[in-house]
Enzyme design. Sequence first.
Site, PDB file in Angstrom:
ATOM      1  N   ASP A  77       0.366 -12.798   5.430  1.00 23.27           N
ATOM      2  CA  ASP A  77       1.484 -12.262   6.217  1.00 23.27           C
ATOM      3  C   ASP A  77       1.333 -12.590   7.694  1.00 23.27           C
ATOM      4  O   ASP A  77       0.394 -12.143   8.347  1.00 23.27           O
ATOM      5  CB  ASP A  77       1.552 -10.737   6.036  1.00 23.27           C
ATOM      6  CG  ASP A  77       2.232 -10.337   4.738  1.00 23.27           C
ATOM      7  OD1 ASP A  77       3.161 -11.051   4.306  1.00 23.27           O
ATOM      8  OD2 ASP A  77       1.842  -9.302   4.163  1.00 23.27           O
ATOM      9  N   ASP A  83       7.549  -8.230  -2.614  1.00 14.21           N
ATOM     10  CA  ASP A  83       6.573  -7.886  -1.580  1.00 14.21           C
ATOM     11  C   ASP A  83       6.927  -6.523  -0.989  1.00 14.21           C
ATOM     12  O   ASP A  83       8.022  -6.355  -0.449  1.00 14.21           O
ATOM     13  CB  ASP A  83       6.644  -8.984  -0.493  1.00 14.21           C
ATOM     14  CG  ASP A  83       5.552  -8.862   0.561  1.00 14.21           C
ATOM     15  OD1 ASP A  83       4.715  -7.950   0.469  1.00 14.21           O
ATOM     16  OD2 ASP A  83       5.551  -9.700   1.488  1.00 14.21           O
TER      17      ASP A  83
HETATM   18 ZN    ZN Z   1       4.443 -10.653   2.795  1.00 14.87          ZN
END
Ligand code: ZN
Length: 201
Positions: free
Chosen positions: A12, A152
């Site tokens: 991320d 996610d």
């Molecule tokens: Zn992510």
Amino acid sequence: MIAAGADLIHFDVMDNHYVPNLTVGPLVCEAIKPIATVPIDVHLMVKPVDRIVPDFAKAGARIISFHPEASEHIDRTLALIRDQGCKAGLVFNPATPLAYLDHVIDKVDLVLIMSVNPGFGGQSFIASAIDKIREARRRIDASGRDIWLEVDGGIKAENIASVARAGADTFVAGSAIFGEKDRAAAVRRLREELKKATIET
Ligand code: ZN
């Protein structure tokens, strides 16, 4: 995580501009690449997108996904990612319409549905994401293309089976794994729950 059985490392990237948090960049991706025996799945939460794409491709990303709102030219960004030898993904926030897929689904390798608003770990799964996953599955199947459907945000053992039944095939787990002392056991539990979904359907 790889020893514990992860199929991908989801990476991320947050920029304190597109999202209100700051994480890591291409140097960290490059640093983990030699020990990453599974693909690195880079999720860009940055704006602008294009400038940083080649850096992540060089740093070892196998998949690069981005948010359509963060790119002025979505078709061009998808092409840029593929030109760099990576799979290209489009990411949909809870309020982002799937209509962004309408004219580019032939250039998309991965659809990532956010089941939380991006920016922070540890958030709870937003229930309306289930309908959106179903609709994304319908669009992917209609396209006839081999597109991964990833989810996610807030994925855990309690909900992974219902997310799979809605049509997802790729699952990002953060807190569900890193919040547990025995991370291998946490991965095993997620897989066991997933198996139930495939047996039931
Ligand atoms: Zn992510």
